[in-house]
Design a protein around this motif. Structure first.
Motif, short mmCIF file in Angstrom:
data_model
loop_
_atom_site.label_atom_id
_atom_site.label_comp_id
_atom_site.label_asym_id
_atom_site.label_seq_id
_atom_site.Cartn_x
_atom_site.Cartn_y
_atom_site.Cartn_z
N ALA A 44 4.97 -31.94 -18.73
CA ALA A 44 3.97 -31.34 -19.61
C ALA A 44 2.59 -31.95 -19.38
O ALA A 44 1.57 -31.25 -19.45
N ALA A 45 2.53 -33.24 -19.11
CA ALA A 45 1.24 -33.89 -18.85
C ALA A 45 0.59 -33.36 -17.58
O ALA A 45 -0.62 -33.12 -17.54
N VAL A 46 1.39 -33.13 -16.55
CA VAL A 46 0.86 -32.55 -15.31
C VAL A 46 0.33 -31.15 -15.58
O VAL A 46 -0.76 -30.77 -15.13
N ALA B 229 -0.67 -35.62 -24.36
CA ALA B 229 0.50 -35.58 -23.48
C ALA B 229 0.72 -36.92 -22.80
O ALA B 229 1.86 -37.40 -22.69
N LEU B 230 -0.34 -37.55 -22.34
CA LEU B 230 -0.21 -38.84 -21.66
C LEU B 230 0.32 -39.91 -22.60
O LEU B 230 1.11 -40.78 -22.20
N PHE C 84 -1.93 -23.94 -23.50
CA PHE C 84 -1.01 -23.88 -24.63
C PHE C 84 0.46 -23.92 -24.20
O PHE C 84 1.30 -24.37 -24.96
N SER C 85 0.77 -23.49 -22.98
CA SER C 85 2.14 -23.63 -22.49
C SER C 85 2.49 -25.10 -22.36
O SER C 85 3.59 -25.54 -22.74
N ALA C 86 1.56 -25.89 -21.81
CA ALA C 86 1.79 -27.34 -21.68
C ALA C 86 1.93 -27.98 -23.05
O ALA C 86 2.80 -28.84 -23.27
N GLY D 94 -4.27 -27.33 -16.91
CA GLY D 94 -4.92 -26.53 -17.94
C GLY D 94 -6.38 -26.88 -18.13
O GLY D 94 -7.22 -25.99 -18.32
N VAL D 95 -6.70 -28.17 -18.08
CA VAL D 95 -8.10 -28.58 -18.18
C VAL D 95 -8.92 -27.94 -17.06
O VAL D 95 -10.00 -27.39 -17.29
#
Length: 399
Positions: free
Chosen positions: A370-372, A288-289, A222-224, A377-378
């Protein structure tokens, strides 16, 4: 012959009130989430300051959400906690609308989140009391549906008038929530009668490794996501998207949430809650991507469908996951900790870091970071639920 209808009414009325509370609580969210960053930019705040405001408000929420959960569990009960939180939030919303300087508006807005943060965990725990783990999504879905309507209507309202008009919808929804909360039963399962256990529920939750492993993974995810959400509307406006399209984008995400929440009991029975949580994290990574590479506003808007899917699976799955593993007497407290992470700490870390990066580089470069973080996160969610699956677990049962 008259006893059965009376019992049905007694059981259904609190559920109907819970639905109404979800409706008005998420009208409030729909009126603010897409537009408050744009509002703060309109009163002169730079990108890094907007990120800081979101971070400070979220840190207050991080403290407030578990605190409201403890109060509901151990002292006030669901009715009093919801009434107090909603009325204070309404007063603060009026203060922000009337503030004549950015500094005053920011200070009152932070106070607003100290109150509003208490609504979600207490309402979630009350809903779970009424319908059980697998029935929760059928109540929560009303919130997503209401978000859709509010986001679109407020966007049109802003285009026809001015951005401050969002506060009319916000204040009305909070006052309506206050009235509904006052109709709840005086005592519910959310309230614990033992004063000896005051604050003990929070200690139990924090000392439960399986809960905290998942909460930590949810924090990363959720941070991302909030890194993107915090500046998503501003990015669309920079691409010359009209305000109505901004609202429609947020509505699209919520529209996708609705069928997934309705179908969640069937999906979880077929695939398991743990797998759905991983799928949800993957959806947020894909969103994100897309926003990293896209500059067409329509493509950026379409990416919100992925966000809606990921958010629905992570949120409903997370609430269900935590509810099944919270000890007796700490239900609202456990949900408060999760809400504190999802709507508190993640909202602080994500927009706070994003504002610094966006201010120093660009919004698109920040989206790349954010994508990184989403990819991490995944992995974190997969490890958290996989770590738990190697140990005996209680089965989630429909109620």
């Amino acid at each position: 012959m008259t006893i059965l209808p009376a019992i049905v009414r007694q059981r259904s009325t609190p559920r109907l009130i819970a639905i109404g509370l979800y409706v008005f609580a998420f009208v409030a969210v729909g009126a603010t989430a897409p537009y408050m960053p744009v509002y703060f930019e309109s009163i002169g705040l730079p990108l890094d300051a907007i990120g800081l405001v979101a971070a400070l408000a979220a840190l207050c929420s991080l403290i407030a959400a578990p605190a409201w959960g403890v109060l509901a569990d151990q002292a006030l009960g669901a009715r009093a906690a919801l009434v107090i939180a909603a009325i204070i939030a309404a007063i603060c919303a009026l203060g922000v609308a009337l503030a004549d300087t950015a500094v005053v508006a920011v200070l009152i807005w932070i106070t607003y989140w100290l109150a509003f943060a208490g609504i979600a965990p207490v309402l979630d725990a009350f809903a779970l009391d009424q319908v059980g783990n697998h029935g929760y999504s059928r109540l929560r879905v009303w919130g997503s549906a209401s978000f859709v309507v509010a986001a679109v209507v407020v966007g049109v309202l802003i285009e026809q008038t001015q951005i401050r008009s969002l506060f009319v919808v916000l204040i009305f929804s909070l006052l309506a929530a206050t009235v509904l909360a006052a109709l709840l039963p005086a005592r519910t399962k959310v309230r614990s009668a033992s004063t000896e256990r005051r604050l003990s529920g929070l200690r139990v939750v924090l000392r439960t490794p399986v809960l905290m492993a998942f909460v930590g993974a949810a924090l990363v995810v959720f941070s991302a996501s909030t890194m993107i959400n915090g500046f998503y509307s501003i990015y669309l406006v920079s691409l010359n998207a009209p305000t109505a399209l901004v609202g429609s984008a947020w509505a699209l995400g919520a529209i996708v949430e609705v069928p997934l929440m309705v179908a969640f009991p069937l999906l979880s029975a077929r695939f398991g809650v743990s797998r759905l949580l991983v799928v949800g994290a993957v959806c947020l990574l894909l969103r994100a991507l897309v926003v990293v590479v896209a500059t067409d506003p329509l493509i950026v808007v379409a990416a919100m469908a992925l966000h809606g899917a990921g958010f629905a699976l992570m949120l409903v799955g997370g609430v269900t996951y935590v509810a099944a593993r919270a000890s007796h007497g700490s239900a609202a407290t456990a949900q408060g900790v999760l809400a504190g992470v999802v709507f508190g700490l993640a909202q602080a870390i994500g927009p706070g870091i994003a504002g610094v990066i966006a201010g120093a580089t660009s919004i698109q470069a920040m989206f790349g970071v954010a994508a990184v973080a989403s990819a991490l996160g995944v992995a974190a969610v997969a490890l958290a639920v996989g770590w738990y699956s190697r140990r005996p677990a209680p089965e989630l049962t429909a109620t």
